[in-house]
Write an enzyme that holds these catalytic residues in place. Structure first.
Site, PDB file in Angstrom:
ATOM      1  CE  LYS A  66      60.389  55.052  48.212  1.00 53.44           C
ATOM      2  NZ  LYS A  66      61.005  54.915  46.883  1.00 53.44           N
ATOM      3  CG  HIS A  69      53.033  52.458  43.262  1.00 52.28           C
ATOM      4  ND1 HIS A  69      52.706  52.012  42.006  1.00 52.28           N
ATOM      5  CD2 HIS A  69      52.879  53.804  43.222  1.00 52.28           C
ATOM      6  CE1 HIS A  69      52.395  53.040  41.233  1.00 52.28           C
ATOM      7  NE2 HIS A  69      52.490  54.148  41.958  1.00 52.28           N
ATOM      8  CG  HIS A  72      55.658  46.956  44.451  1.00 56.29           C
ATOM      9  ND1 HIS A  72      55.631  48.253  44.897  1.00 56.29           N
ATOM     10  CD2 HIS A  72      56.965  46.656  44.223  1.00 56.29           C
ATOM     11  CE1 HIS A  72      56.869  48.720  44.939  1.00 56.29           C
ATOM     12  NE2 HIS A  72      57.692  47.777  44.544  1.00 56.29           N
TER      13      HIS A  72
END
Length: 530
Positions: A66, A69, A72
């Site tokens: 992923k 984001h 984080h």
């Protein structure tokens, strides 16, 4: 007010405790060093004696396959701050990035890639393609039980080390870590170890066996394995550690990881940095470890943080960290180009990146970590006020003073009179000096103390030693951005008599040094020109 004493090279300070006017250093059961002190002695002196204790930090910890984001970001910069703080006090710090690289989500992604994935797209834009596949397979799984069954089957194959499933998983992991490292490089963050849940999937089964041998593992009617955490033993509170099909869960792998880290690093303390929604998870984790006989779990700590609300870029609702960093750099570059005071720079984009990141960090660290806060681009990038931009501007302005004309004959009394003048100008006295702020920060692991000190401290009331090229000068520390800005106006160097100019340069040099050191602990790279 300095003190000094020597201990054997292999001695370790086990305990520090204070009485009235006395500090005791317990070096061993049979040796107690007593030192008479006054309150002016630096806390930092004592903290630097604790240099042999290893601290293990687990933070950032994004899920592989992923894109990184923006959510984080907090874990990354908070964990980096705490690690920097501990290191600045002489501790041996082990930085662990515990990646989410195992679990049922990879069963779903593996099954999804077999249905919707494309190796060509994966090579061209790996994380974006994996993100698209994950979104698509999740949508399809909502109304198609066959996909859900395929996901469970793929994860079962992973747990059983099936070759083709592992090859695909390994490919996902390698391309993800490579891209993450580029983001960490921009943030100025590094890790000693890139670990992950996958490293402990075999050990997780050993943990289950240990729980079983100790009589801690119970089986529910649904066939899941649980540990009863209720004080009455009535299953009113329990933690599930095993699925009915025998596969492990997140907490099972966390148990294995904690035990493995203790065996590998023999840490004195382990700190986990995650959002506050995981509070119950870590409470249960530590309870189970203690029930298994691991008394060191009492020295494990969860540092929770709140959510960031309203963090968006022009690119849309889904906010990736790279987009946030790009936006911060672009906005800062535009602001610098419009400012009349901006200096000519060889790499303005690099400066804009560093200043933009410092703005993000300071905005995040101004309040209690556990609180949510609302993100505002215009507010955090302001050149005035308590912002990272102002902090960087102050440091750059201090760096503009030249230290080349320093003379070892300049008289300290001249510097003392300057500090007294600043004190009269600001007529306020702070409670804390820089080293005491570090001591306070390490007690509750909150960066707000250091941020507030660097930003708003207006004090001249504590002894502080600044080491200069020629000799030590003891002076009252004026160590803050607002104070430094005022001092620049009230204490000009240019046009002043030589002795006065040299003394003022010494003052600004000391302030600059402390300001830079504090910024580095926060995770900010100071710029020398902007």
């Amino acid at each position: 007010h300095a003190i000094s004493f020597q201990l054997k090279q292999d001695s370790v300070v086990e305990e520090i405790f204070a009485g009235r006017g006395v500090i005791h250093f317990r070096v061993s059961r049979n040796l107690l060093v007593q030192v008479n002190i006054t309150k002016e002695i630096s806390y930092l002196l004592f903290m630097n004696l604790l240099t042999t204790f290893p601290f293990c930090f687990s933070y950032s910890s994004p899920n592989i396959a992923k894109k990184f984001h923006a959510g984080h970001l907090r874990s990354t910069i908070i964990g980096n701050f705490i690690a920097n703080l501990k290191e600045s006090l002489g501790n041996n710090v082990i930085r662990v990035n515990y990646l989410g690289d195992w679990g049922m989500q990879f069963g779903l992604l593996g099954a999804g890639f077999q249905l919707f994935g494309c190796q060509e797209k994966l090579k061209k834009n790996p994380l974006q393609h994996l993100f698209d596949v994950y979104v698509q397979v999740n949508k399809e799984a909502e109304n198609n039980e066959v996909i859900g069954q395929a996901a469970r089957e793929f994860f079962r194959r992973l747990e059983q080390q099936e070759h083709q499933a592992l090859l695909l998983w390994k490919q996902f992991r390698e391309i993800t870590v490579e891209e993450y490292q580029q983001v960490y490089k921009r943030l100025g963050v590094h890790f000693d170890i890139y670990s992950g849940e996958s490293f402990h999937q075999q050990q997780a089964q050993e943990v289950v066996q240990q729980l079983q041998r100790r009589g801690l593992l119970k089986t529910t009617e649904k066939g899941t394995g649980v540990v009863d955490l209720s004080s009455a033993g009535d299953m009113s509170s329990y933690s599930t550690v095993l699925r009915s099909d025998g596969t492990s869960l997140y907490i099972t792998r966390d148990l294995a990881a904690a035990i493995d880290r203790k065996e590998r690093y023999n840490f004195d303390e382990m700190i986990y940095v995650t959002d506050k929604s995981q509070g119950i998870h870590f409470q249960q984790l530590f309870q189970i470890l203690l029930a298994m006989g691991h008394s060191w779990a009492e020295r494990c700590q969860h540092v929770p943080f709140g959510l960031v609300q309203g963090m968006k870029t022009r690119l849309g609702e889904v906010v990736f960290l790279e987009d946030v960093l790009d936006e911060a750099r672009a906005r800062m570059l535009r602001n610098m180009s419009q400012s009349k005071t901006t200096k000519e720079m060889v790499y303005p984009e690099d400066t804009a990146e560093k200043v933009g990141i410092s703005a993000l960090i300071v905005q995040d660290f101004k309040g209690p970590l556990g609180s949510d806060y609302k993100f505002d681009w215009d507010r955090i990038l302001q050149a005035q006020g308590d912002t990272g931009v102002f902090l960087q501007y102050t440091h750059a302005r201090l760096c503009s003073n030249s230290l080349s004309d320093f003379s070892p004959t300049s008289h300290p009394n001249m510097l003392f009179s300057i500090v007294i003048k600043i004190f009269i100008l600001h007529h306020s006295l702070s409670t804390f000096s820089y080293d005491e702020v570090l001591y306070q920060s390490v007690q509750d692991l909150q960066p707000k103390h250091l941020v507030n000190f660097l930003m708003t401290l207006r004090q001249c009331g504590h002894d502080y030693i600044i080491i200069l090229p020629y000799h030590k000068v003891s002076l009252f520390s004026c160590l803050a951005s607002h104070l430094a800005a005022s001092a620049h106006r009230e204490l000009p160097v240019k046009g002043s008599p030589q002795a006065v100019a040299q003394a003022r340069l010494r003052l600004f040099s000391g302030v600059c040094t402390v300001l830079a050191n504090g910024m580095k602990i926060l995770g900010i790279t100071p710029v020398e020109k902007m």
